[in-house]
Design an enzyme around this catalytic site. Structure first.
Site, mmCIF file in Angstrom:
data_model
loop_
_atom_site.group_PDB
_atom_site.id
_atom_site.type_symbol
_atom_site.label_atom_id
_atom_site.label_comp_id
_atom_site.label_asym_id
_atom_site.label_seq_id
_atom_site.Cartn_x
_atom_site.Cartn_y
_atom_site.Cartn_z
ATOM 1 N N TYR A 137 -1.118 7.115 -2.765
ATOM 2 C CA TYR A 137 -1.877 7.085 -3.941
ATOM 3 C C TYR A 137 -2.935 7.797 -4.419
ATOM 4 O O TYR A 137 -2.859 8.210 -5.589
ATOM 5 C CB TYR A 137 -2.499 5.732 -3.896
ATOM 6 C CG TYR A 137 -1.629 4.266 -4.310
ATOM 7 C CD1 TYR A 137 -0.686 3.943 -3.582
ATOM 8 C CD2 TYR A 137 -1.955 3.749 -5.396
ATOM 9 C CE1 TYR A 137 0.047 2.795 -3.602
ATOM 10 C CE2 TYR A 137 -1.373 2.347 -5.732
ATOM 11 C CZ TYR A 137 -0.034 1.975 -4.735
ATOM 12 O OH TYR A 137 0.497 0.907 -5.208
ATOM 13 N N LYS A 147 5.346 3.407 9.384
ATOM 14 C CA LYS A 147 6.433 4.056 9.527
ATOM 15 C C LYS A 147 6.556 5.151 10.670
ATOM 16 O O LYS A 147 6.800 6.178 10.440
ATOM 17 C CB LYS A 147 7.030 4.631 8.302
ATOM 18 C CG LYS A 147 8.637 4.939 8.402
ATOM 19 C CD LYS A 147 9.560 3.674 8.156
ATOM 20 C CE LYS A 147 11.002 3.992 8.295
ATOM 21 N NZ LYS A 147 11.800 3.010 8.720
ATOM 22 N N ASP A 156 0.759 -2.330 -0.684
ATOM 23 C CA ASP A 156 1.212 -2.520 -2.054
ATOM 24 C C ASP A 156 2.591 -3.565 -2.179
ATOM 25 O O ASP A 156 2.861 -4.624 -2.653
ATOM 26 C CB ASP A 156 1.329 -1.470 -3.077
ATOM 27 C CG ASP A 156 1.756 -1.884 -4.191
ATOM 28 O OD1 ASP A 156 0.996 -2.674 -4.902
ATOM 29 O OD2 ASP A 156 2.685 -1.070 -4.890
ATOM 30 N N ASP A 216 3.256 -7.956 -1.888
ATOM 31 C CA ASP A 216 4.188 -8.606 -3.127
ATOM 32 C C ASP A 216 5.219 -9.710 -2.582
ATOM 33 O O ASP A 216 5.267 -10.334 -2.988
ATOM 34 C CB ASP A 216 4.870 -7.560 -4.143
ATOM 35 C CG ASP A 216 3.872 -7.156 -5.578
ATOM 36 O OD1 ASP A 216 2.546 -7.557 -5.215
ATOM 37 O OD2 ASP A 216 4.399 -6.970 -6.378
HETATM 38 C C1 IPM Z 1 -1.971 -3.781 -7.212
HETATM 39 C C2 IPM Z 1 -1.037 -3.068 -8.330
HETATM 40 C C3 IPM Z 1 -1.700 -1.577 -8.390
HETATM 41 C C4 IPM Z 1 -1.330 -0.899 -7.139
HETATM 42 C C5 IPM Z 1 -1.294 -1.006 -9.703
HETATM 43 C C6 IPM Z 1 -1.256 -1.804 -10.870
HETATM 44 C C7 IPM Z 1 -1.688 0.403 -9.720
HETATM 45 O O1 IPM Z 1 0.281 -2.960 -8.259
HETATM 46 O O2 IPM Z 1 -2.979 -4.040 -7.195
HETATM 47 O O3 IPM Z 1 -1.018 -4.104 -6.273
HETATM 48 O O4 IPM Z 1 -0.335 -0.523 -7.067
HETATM 49 O O5 IPM Z 1 -2.202 -1.009 -6.512
HETATM 50 MN MN MN Z 2 0.766 -4.099 -6.169
#
Ligand code: IPM
Ligand code: MN
Length: 362
Positions: free
Chosen positions: A145, A194, A250, A254
């Site tokens: 990032y 990884k 990230d 999710d």
């Molecule tokens: C999160 C979001 C952010 C990230 C984006 C919106 C920049 O997906 O907080 O998980 O990738 O960290």
């Molecule tokens: Mn995210």
């Protein structure tokens, strides 16, 4: 007195934030150790862009700087309008700038499945019957990032490059966060990387193992991230604390966010080394249902609970909020996102009324 920077943002942000602030103010009556909360509102995301042509304006930065904690709503607009300047890179500009400005290196994403909502989890009953209670600890200021991002041309071809780099201090810091969290939980850490391919992951594994020596009561397991993604779906009950890099965190968070059945239930905390924190729902701004008063306020309310715990050490008040949410769900109250055909569905404010009722009685 504690100062809270309140950044409602876009979409459902303002309406769920309004409810979360009712809960925060109600906490002032929960005990003598609870201070008074002074709220200072700031613009963020598309809402900020409209007035300042910036997603994270200087004014908002200043409000955050003079606060004791940040309560964040959500940012971003409808997919169909993604190219408008107001929404272009809105989420990244808002969130990444905030993370960078305050060096929020640790992102805590608790994932719980409420037994009374087992039926809305997309997983089969037999996969969740043992219960799910994990804490994802995502490194938030390093890795791909924040490495160099570059677009260039070579021999008439377009290239894109993003560098994934970790230094040992960054890894060590997040490893300590994970082990310390595990000490207060089931004392198990899984570290996802990884290491079979990436040098940054081999360093990660090395440092996490070194740090684990300082926490003899906590067991450590290394897991490759691809396997980890599979395990989160196949056997989520095995996880206690899951620590991982910015990018993997990230994605894995999710995947794990799907388990409870609605993003409207999930809150997260972003903390820096001195304990300053920002608290936000894990879901997005849900522009499709914004302004209708039907969004689930629970994620934003649980963000308040996380804030009381991590920023102010108010464990009791924090637990009381979580317990009030649980009892509200146990009593059968539902918002649309967590409802079944025969349920009585409440709006954002009515759901909060029930939670406030439980809070005052609990
Ligand atoms: C999160 C979001 C952010 C990230 C984006 C919106 C920049 O997906 O907080 O998980 O990738 O960290
Ligand atoms: Mn995210």
């Amino acid at each position: 007195m504690k100062k809270i920077a309140v950044l409602p943002g876009d979409g459902i942000g303002p309406e769920v934030m309004e409810q979360a602030c009712r809960v925060l103010k109600a906490c002032e009556n929960l005990g003598e150790d609870v201070p008074e909360f002074e709220l200072e509102y700031g613009l963020i995301g598309g809402a900020a862009y409209e007035q300042h042509e910036a997603h994270f304006p200087v004014e908002t930065h200043k409000i955050c700087e003079r606060s004791d904690a940040i309560l964040f709503g959500s940012v971003g607009g409808p997919v169909a309008e993604a190219d408008k300047p107001k929404w272009h890179k809105c989420e990244a500009n808002s969130l990444l700038s905030l993370r960078k400005a305050f060096s929020f290196n640790a992102n805590l994403r608790p994932v719980q499945v409420y037994p009374e909502l087992n039926h809305i989890s997309p997983l089969k009953a037999e996969l969740i019957e043992k219960g799910i209670d994990m804490l994802i600890v995502r490194e938030l200021t390093g890795g791909i990032y924040f490495g160099e991002h570059r677009r260039f041309e070579k021999e008439g071809k377009r290239f894109g490059s993003d560098i994934c780099e970790y230094d040992e201090d960054t890894v060590r810091a997040i490893a300590h966060v994970a082990f310390q969290a595990a000490e207060k939980r089931d004392r198990r850490v899984t570290s996802a990387d990884k290491a079979n391919v990436l040098d940054s992951s081999r360093l990660w594994r090395e440092i996490v193992s070194e740090v684990s020596a300082e926490y003899p009561a906590v067991t450590l397991e290394h897991m490759l991230v691809d396997n980890c993604a599979m395990q989160i779906i196949r056997n989520p009950s095995q996880f206690d604390v899951l620590v991982t890099t910015n990018m993997f965190g990230d994605i894995l968070s999710d995947a794990a966010a799907v388990l409870p059945g609605s993003l409207g239930l999930m809150a997260s905390a972003s903390l820096n080394a001195s304990g300053f924190g920002m608290y936000e729902p894990s879901g997005g701004s849900a522009p499709d249902i914004a302004g209708q008063g039907i969004a689930n306020p629970i994620a934003q309310i649980l963000s308040v609970a996380l804030m009381l715990k991590h920023s102010f050490g108010l464990m009791d008040a924090s637990d009381k909020i979580s317990a009030a949410v649980t009892r509200t769900l146990q009593s059968g109250f539902r918002t649309g996102d967590i409802s079944q055909p025969d349920d009585k569905v409440l709006g954002t404010a009515e759901m909060t009324d029930q939670i406030l009722k439980e809070l005052s009685e609990g």
